[in-house]
Design a protein around this motif. Structure first.
Motif, PDB file in Angstrom:
ATOM      1  N   ASP A  91      67.852  15.829  38.770  1.00  9.22           N
ATOM      2  CA  ASP A  91      68.080  16.934  37.876  1.00  9.22           C
ATOM      3  C   ASP A  91      69.440  17.553  38.036  1.00  9.22           C
ATOM      4  OD1 ASP A  91      65.375  16.414  37.458  1.00  9.22           O
ATOM      5  OD2 ASP A  91      64.615  18.540  38.440  1.00  9.22           O
ATOM      6  N   ALA A  92      70.050  17.570  39.191  1.00  9.26           N
ATOM      7  CA  ALA A  92      71.591  18.078  39.084  1.00  9.26           C
ATOM      8  C   ALA A  92      72.295  17.164  38.395  1.00  9.26           C
ATOM      9  CB  ALA A  92      71.766  18.248  40.603  1.00  9.26           C
ATOM     10  N   PHE A  93      72.243  15.947  38.813  1.00 12.07           N
ATOM     11  CA  PHE A  93      73.182  14.948  37.762  1.00 12.07           C
ATOM     12  C   PHE A  93      72.820  15.090  36.395  1.00 12.07           C
ATOM     13  CE2 PHE A  93      74.225  10.407  36.554  1.00 12.07           C
ATOM     14  CZ  PHE A  93      75.531  10.320  37.109  1.00 12.07           C
ATOM     15  N   ALA A  94      71.460  15.009  36.266  1.00  7.20           N
ATOM     16  CA  ALA A  94      71.299  15.086  34.543  1.00  7.20           C
ATOM     17  C   ALA A  94      72.009  16.395  33.936  1.00  7.20           C
ATOM     18  CB  ALA A  94      69.865  15.301  34.396  1.00  7.20           C
ATOM     19  N   ARG A  95      71.975  17.588  34.806  1.00  6.38           N
ATOM     20  CA  ARG A  95      72.456  18.651  34.397  1.00  6.38           C
ATOM     21  C   ARG A  95      74.110  18.541  34.332  1.00  6.38           C
ATOM     22  NH1 ARG A  95      68.838  21.041  37.326  1.00  6.38           N
ATOM     23  NH2 ARG A  95      70.360  21.459  39.169  1.00  6.38           N
ATOM     24  N   ALA A  96      74.658  18.001  35.290  1.00  7.58           N
ATOM     25  CA  ALA A  96      76.149  17.629  35.266  1.00  7.58           C
ATOM     26  C   ALA A  96      76.652  16.891  33.828  1.00  7.58           C
ATOM     27  CB  ALA A  96      76.495  17.061  36.487  1.00  7.58           C
ATOM     28  N   ILE A  97      75.782  15.638  33.503  1.00  2.00           N
ATOM     29  CA  ILE A  97      76.051  14.752  32.763  1.00  2.00           C
ATOM     30  C   ILE A  97      75.742  15.636  31.401  1.00  2.00           C
ATOM     31  CG2 ILE A  97      75.185  12.805  31.187  1.00  2.00           C
ATOM     32  CD1 ILE A  97      74.651  11.631  33.974  1.00  2.00           C
ATOM     33  N   THR A  98      74.833  16.278  31.238  1.00  2.00           N
ATOM     34  CA  THR A  98      74.714  17.102  29.868  1.00  2.00           C
ATOM     35  C   THR A  98      75.465  18.002  29.580  1.00  2.00           C
ATOM     36  OG1 THR A  98      72.007  16.804  30.301  1.00  2.00           O
ATOM     37  CG2 THR A  98      72.700  18.385  28.720  1.00  2.00           C
ATOM     38  N   ASP A  99      76.125  18.758  30.574  1.00  2.00           N
ATOM     39  CA  ASP A  99      77.064  19.863  30.398  1.00  2.00           C
ATOM     40  C   ASP A  99      78.425  19.101  30.223  1.00  2.00           C
ATOM     41  OD1 ASP A  99      75.165  21.753  31.092  1.00  2.00           O
ATOM     42  OD2 ASP A  99      76.137  22.171  33.169  1.00  2.00           O
ATOM     43  N   ALA A 100      78.721  18.050  30.829  1.00  2.00           N
ATOM     44  CA  ALA A 100      80.010  17.332  30.371  1.00  2.00           C
ATOM     45  C   ALA A 100      79.832  16.931  29.035  1.00  2.00           C
ATOM     46  CB  ALA A 100      80.394  16.332  31.485  1.00  2.00           C
ATOM     47  N   LEU A 101      78.939  16.077  28.495  1.00  2.28           N
ATOM     48  CA  LEU A 101      78.918  15.662  27.273  1.00  2.28           C
ATOM     49  C   LEU A 101      78.956  16.888  26.382  1.00  2.28           C
ATOM     50  CD1 LEU A 101      76.213  12.944  27.751  1.00  2.28           C
ATOM     51  CD2 LEU A 101      78.367  12.584  27.389  1.00  2.28           C
ATOM     52  N   ALA A 102      78.226  17.743  26.622  1.00  5.66           N
ATOM     53  CA  ALA A 102      78.269  18.999  25.685  1.00  5.66           C
ATOM     54  C   ALA A 102      79.414  19.435  25.064  1.00  5.66           C
ATOM     55  CB  ALA A 102      77.090  20.087  26.044  1.00  5.66           C
ATOM     56  N   LYS A 103      80.438  19.491  26.243  1.00  3.50           N
ATOM     57  CA  LYS A 103      81.848  19.929  25.923  1.00  3.50           C
ATOM     58  C   LYS A 103      82.508  19.141  24.711  1.00  3.50           C
ATOM     59  CE  LYS A 103      82.889  21.013  30.761  1.00  3.50           C
ATOM     60  NZ  LYS A 103      84.054  20.578  31.715  1.00  3.50           N
ATOM     61  N   ASP A 104      82.140  18.067  24.559  1.00  5.23           N
ATOM     62  CA  ASP A 104      82.554  17.126  23.167  1.00  5.23           C
ATOM     63  C   ASP A 104      81.399  17.224  22.019  1.00  5.23           C
ATOM     64  OD1 ASP A 104      85.025  16.863  24.316  1.00  5.23           O
ATOM     65  OD2 ASP A 104      84.967  14.924  24.828  1.00  5.23           O
ATOM     66  N   GLY A 105      80.523  17.735  22.161  1.00  7.37           N
ATOM     67  CA  GLY A 105      79.570  17.793  21.011  1.00  7.37           C
ATOM     68  C   GLY A 105      78.631  16.509  21.251  1.00  7.37           C
ATOM     69  N   LEU A 106      78.290  15.978  22.443  1.00  6.82           N
ATOM     70  CA  LEU A 106      77.630  14.662  22.753  1.00  6.82           C
ATOM     71  C   LEU A 106      76.295  14.811  23.261  1.00  6.82           C
ATOM     72  CD1 LEU A 106      80.712  12.496  23.795  1.00  6.82           C
ATOM     73  CD2 LEU A 106      79.677  12.438  21.303  1.00  6.82           C
ATOM     74  N   VAL A 107      75.410  13.977  23.253  1.00  5.28           N
ATOM     75  CA  VAL A 107      74.287  13.970  23.897  1.00  5.28           C
ATOM     76  C   VAL A 107      73.745  12.566  24.363  1.00  5.28           C
ATOM     77  CG1 VAL A 107      73.285  16.222  22.681  1.00  5.28           C
ATOM     78  CG2 VAL A 107      72.968  13.902  21.857  1.00  5.28           C
ATOM     79  N   PRO A 108      73.297  12.485  25.437  1.00  7.01           N
ATOM     80  CA  PRO A 108      72.714  11.008  25.634  1.00  7.01           C
ATOM     81  C   PRO A 108      71.418  10.807  24.606  1.00  7.01           C
ATOM     82  CG  PRO A 108      71.822  12.808  27.223  1.00  7.01           C
ATOM     83  CD  PRO A 108      72.645  13.383  26.335  1.00  7.01           C
ATOM     84  N   ALA A 109      71.323   9.402  24.660  1.00 11.02           N
ATOM     85  CA  ALA A 109      70.127   8.843  23.725  1.00 11.02           C
ATOM     86  C   ALA A 109      68.761   9.031  24.017  1.00 11.02           C
ATOM     87  CB  ALA A 109      70.435   7.510  23.320  1.00 11.02           C
TER      88      ALA A 109
END
Length: 198
Positions: A136-154
């Motif tokens: 869950d912590a890793f998922a949050r880190a990835i989600t936050d990082a991707l959101a900075k560039d308007g991206l989301v995982p598939a």
């Protein structure tokens, strides 16, 4: 002048020494080969001191794992603060690959423990709690990082993190057989293809 430690300070110091010794013994002998006697000897304590801090070998391993999880989560948070988008995802994957290369024995040790835990429902439940927290912590880190560039995982963030963890575990086993298998660049390429615009 000698400074005497308070009882809580002694307990905390002993716990730290035992965890350091446990890490050394587990990495040297594997989970199955490690004994509480060897860990106590490595720390310079009696086995009774080990039992005053931990219920047994599994408890000691889980405490060691919990410390490692906290350290890695802190490092991942720093990376996400310094990078954004796919660059952050690549940075996380590279750091993870570097960690795996520098501590290949740890990855194999964790796999060994997971197999043991899978056969013991109570132990597996304890491990699963730590694993879920990590995921869950890793998922949050990835989600936050991707959101900075308007991206989301598939896939949903938890599923995306699970895929990355599964690739990492499989990669550890592949590298045990062939150190040149699955280069980091290939894994980065695969994972970044699973990211797109929000």
């Amino acid at each position: 002048m000698t400074i005497r430690l308070t009882r809580p300070q002694q307990v905390e110091r002993n716990r730290g020494l035992l965890l350091d010794a446990a890490r050394s013994v587990f990495l040297e002998r594997g989970y199955a080969g490690a004994t509480l006697e060897a860990i106590a000897d490595e720390a310079g304590f009696s086995k009774g001191v080990v039992y005053s801090q931990f219920a047994g070998k599994a408890d000691l391993f889980l405490a060691l794992l919990e410390r490692r999880i906290a350290d890695r989560a802190e490092e991942n948070a720093r990376l996400v603060a310094e990078h954004a988008g796919v660059d952050a995802l690549r940075a996380l994957l590279r750091v993870n690959a570097r960690r795996a290369a520098e501590a290949a024995d740890w990855g194999r040790l964790l796999i060994e423990f997971r197999v043991v835990a899978a056969r013991d429902p109570a132990l597996n439940a304890r491990y699963a709690q730590l694993h879920t927290r990590t995921r869950d912590a890793f998922a949050r880190a990835i989600t936050d990082a991707l959101a900075k560039d308007g991206l989301v995982p598939a896939y949903p963030p938890e599923t995306f993190a699970q895929l990355i963890f599964a690739i990492d575990t499989g990669s550890t086993l592949e590298h045990a057989a062939d150190p040149d298998a699955l280069p980091t660049e290939l894994l980065e390429d695969l994972v970044t293809r699973l990211v797109g615009p929000a």
